[in-house]
Design a protein around this motif. Structure first.
Motif, PDB file in Angstrom:
ATOM      1  N   ARG B  25       0.824  -1.205   0.000  1.00  0.00           N
ATOM      2  CA  ARG B  25       0.000   0.000   0.000  1.00  0.00           C
ATOM      3  C   ARG B  25       0.858   1.254   0.000  1.00  0.00           C
ATOM      4  O   ARG B  25       0.524   2.251  -0.601  1.00  0.00           O
ATOM      5  CB  ARG B  25      -0.862   0.000   1.260  1.00  0.00           C
ATOM      6  N   ASN B  26       1.957   1.183   0.753  1.00  0.00           N
ATOM      7  CA  ASN B  26       2.809   2.344   0.922  1.00  0.00           C
ATOM      8  C   ASN B  26       3.844   2.378  -0.212  1.00  0.00           C
ATOM      9  O   ASN B  26       4.537   1.389  -0.427  1.00  0.00           O
ATOM     10  CB  ASN B  26       3.509   2.204   2.277  1.00  0.00           C
ATOM     11  N   SER B  30       6.893  -0.221  -1.508  1.00  0.00           N
ATOM     12  CA  SER B  30       6.980  -0.744  -2.872  1.00  0.00           C
ATOM     13  C   SER B  30       8.401  -0.645  -3.392  1.00  0.00           C
ATOM     14  O   SER B  30       8.952  -1.610  -3.927  1.00  0.00           O
ATOM     15  CB  SER B  30       6.073   0.051  -3.800  1.00  0.00           C
ATOM     16  N   PHE B  80      -3.566   8.277  -0.342  1.00  0.00           N
ATOM     17  CA  PHE B  80      -3.965   6.934  -0.772  1.00  0.00           C
ATOM     18  C   PHE B  80      -5.414   6.885  -1.257  1.00  0.00           C
ATOM     19  O   PHE B  80      -5.737   6.160  -2.189  1.00  0.00           O
ATOM     20  CB  PHE B  80      -3.764   5.943   0.368  1.00  0.00           C
ATOM     21  N   ARG B  84      -6.749   5.393  -4.878  1.00  0.00           N
ATOM     22  CA  ARG B  84      -7.709   4.310  -5.055  1.00  0.00           C
ATOM     23  C   ARG B  84      -8.922   4.776  -5.857  1.00  0.00           C
ATOM     24  O   ARG B  84      -9.540   3.990  -6.547  1.00  0.00           O
ATOM     25  CB  ARG B  84      -8.135   3.765  -3.702  1.00  0.00           C
TER      26      ARG B  84
END
Lengths: 350, 207
Positions: B25-26, B30, B80, B84
């Motif tokens: 997610r972060n 990644s 975030f 999304r």
């Protein structure tokens, strides 16, 4: 060493595994001891240049000071800031410490005494030392705090800048030696200066490279005068600000292991590594074991590092960048052309 | 035995960290998974005996490119929720790219199984020279057979570099407040910069 374990009646695979593991222990354990002692030496040199006594309480002459400090941090509580990214916060010092130990695998301590005698030895060192920045950057980010973050930014930019010129300096050495193998590079320095002295430093074209390499290695290990990542007047303690107890100590140990590695590289690439300084076989020094010469040279360079730390004021960040990009990079690039041109004219002339 | 073990270890780690690169997610996580993936790919290169490529992979990608990635991603303050929200909009596009890559992969593997391709290189020149390390082999090929391609690649990189500098360079007036002339600073001596005056009381000094 594999032959020795085979003579004990083991199969080749088992003997190889035992030999490798004992080789790793033979390098890593003395290295840890050396790091503990070199911290003491650093503090003593620094103290005597500042007309102080330095550590003198624990043990004779304060020799056990580092061990007392180690015990102290071991017993302290590990504090994790509540806003920190917990996993990465704990991994960062481990990465720094592991990477600092990894590069020692290819350092030769004698003609045969090398754990991994691979033919890309120097590239391996360059690859591993380029990983060192991750510990610092991840620590700075995971702390989730202002000053460690600034410090991480500085560290990333600083290490990339100086790695470029270090790469070009190493290319000059490799061109002259004709190999990336560490022992090959050392052998190429035998009798390099008029057949009497060993070491590339006595070569007129490579001497400026050594001066630049010494300064770059100070910058690469973030030692004074380039210790902007932990500049206490601006950044508290830089990326280590939020760390305590063992995780702090791992940074400390990793940093000194890196400093010793850079000293060893100076000795191996420019001062003949385990070769005695003079290539004269009737002198008594010629028969002193190679590892003693290598340790002596490493200690000599460590003294230079401490000396610089005690006497030179810290650089400003823009001056650091200017030195790396505007002076070292063009100069080292120019010397790559000069050295390869000279070698084409003399050694490889058709 | 140990080779097989090492191969499966590296291969599983490459795939796992590659998947985590896109699943994390972060964005900072990644990038870090991407670095793990690069590093294990280098391990695979060492296993097939391409130690030079392996070291270059670590030096260039892990040591330089990924540090810059991390540098940029760390400074971005990524929202975030916003990311999304755009997911469904870009979903068909992403699927299309994935299908193209899959097709290329199948095509590549199929073509490889049909036999190696000869790109106009005379027979035998590309064969590894026995008894030489693979640095020497690569060097010998790059500077003889593929010299033109190699130098063209260098030229393209040079143009890209100059282009990036030209695009970001801003001409600053020399009288700019932050401008620093190093040699002027070094040349400055105390006697040029200070005067020792003992003025009479109530007179002051003229500057």
């Amino acid at each position: 060493m594999t032959e020795f374990f085979q003579s004990l009646g083991l199969t080749y695979e088992a003997a190889w595994a035992f030999a490798t593991i004992s080789g790793i222990l033979l390098i890593a354990l003395p290295l840890m001891l050396a790091v503990a002692m070199i911290i003491y030496v650093d503090r003593k040199i620094w103290a005597s240049m500042a007309l102080r006594r330095g550590p003198n309480v624990v043990g004779p002459f304060g020799l056990l000071q580092s061990f007392a400090d180690g015990l102290k941090v071991f017993l302290q509580e590990t504090i994790i800031p509540s806003a920190a990214n917990k996993g990465l916060f704990l991994i960062a010092p481990i990465v720094t410490f592991t990477v600092a130990l990894l590069a020692w695998a290819v350092i030769p301590f004698g003609p045969e005494a090398v754990l991994a005698n691979i033919n890309v030895g120097l590239l391996y060192v360059l690859a591993i030392s380029s990983l060192g920045v991750y510990g610092v950057v991840v620590a700075g980010w995971a702390s989730n705090s202002k000053y460690p973050f600034f410090s991480a930014m500085r560290a990333a930019a600083q290490m990339i800048s100086y790695e470029v010129s270090i790469g070009f300096i190493l290319i000059c050495v490799v061109l002259w030696a004709g190999t990336f193998n560490m022992n090959g590079i050392i052998e190429a320095q035998r009798g390099h200066g008029l057949g009497i002295v060993n070491g590339f430093v006595f070569n007129i074209l490579l001497f400026p490279m050594w001066v630049m390499f010494l300064i770059s290695s100070l910058a690469e290990t973030a030692r004074a005068p380039f210790d902007l990542t932990e500049a206490e007047s601006e950044l508290v303690a830089g990326y280590q600000t939020e760390y305590s107890s063992m995780s702090f100590a791992l940074f400390w140990l990793g940093e000194y292991a890196n400093v010793l590695l850079m000293c060893a590289l100076n000795a191996i690439l420019f001062f003949g590594g385990w070769l005695p300084p003079l290539n004269v076989d009737w002198l008594p020094g010629y028969y002193v074991p190679g590892w003693i010469w290598l340790f002596g040279k490493i200690f000599f360079f460590f003294f230079i590092f401490s000396w610089v730390k005690a006497t030179v004021p810290r650089y400003r960040y823009d001056q650091l960048m200017r030195l790396g990009w505007k002076i070292f990079l063009p100069l080292s690039l120019f010397f790559v052309v000069l050295v390869s041109g000279y070698l084409m004219l003399t050694r490889y002339a058709a | 035995m140990i080779q097989t073990f090492a191969f499966y270890l590296f291969a599983i780690l490459v795939i796992a960290s590659g998947s985590l690169t896109i699943l994390a997610r972060n964005p900072v996580h990644s990038v870090l998974w991407l670095i793990v993936s690069f590093f294990n790919a280098a391990g695979l290169m060492v296993l097939v005996g391409a130690e030079f490529i392996a070291m270059l992979l670590v030096i260039v990608y892990v040591g330089a490119v990924a540090v810059l990635f991390l540098f940029v991603v760390m400074m971005l303050n990524i929202d975030f929720a916003e990311l999304r929200a755009g997911f469904m909009k870009n979903f068909p596009f992403g699927i299309a790219i994935a299908l193209v890559l899959l097709a290329e992969l199948i095509l590549g593997i199929g073509a490889y199984r049909a036999g190696a391709l000869k790109l106009g290189v005379p027979d035998g020149t590309a064969a590894p020279m026995a008894g030489q390390s693979n640095i020497e082999n690569i060097g010998a090929l790059l500077y003889s057979e593929y010299l033109f391609l190699f130098e063209t690649a260098g030229l393209i990189l040079l143009v890209a570099m100059i282009g990036a500098i030209v695009l970001t360079h801003r001409e600053r007036a020399t009288a700019h407040r932050g401008h620093q002339n190093i040699s002027k600073q070094v040349r400055r001596r105390p006697e040029d910069a200070t005067i020792n005056a003992s003025p009479e009381v109530g007179k002051g000094v003229s500057l």
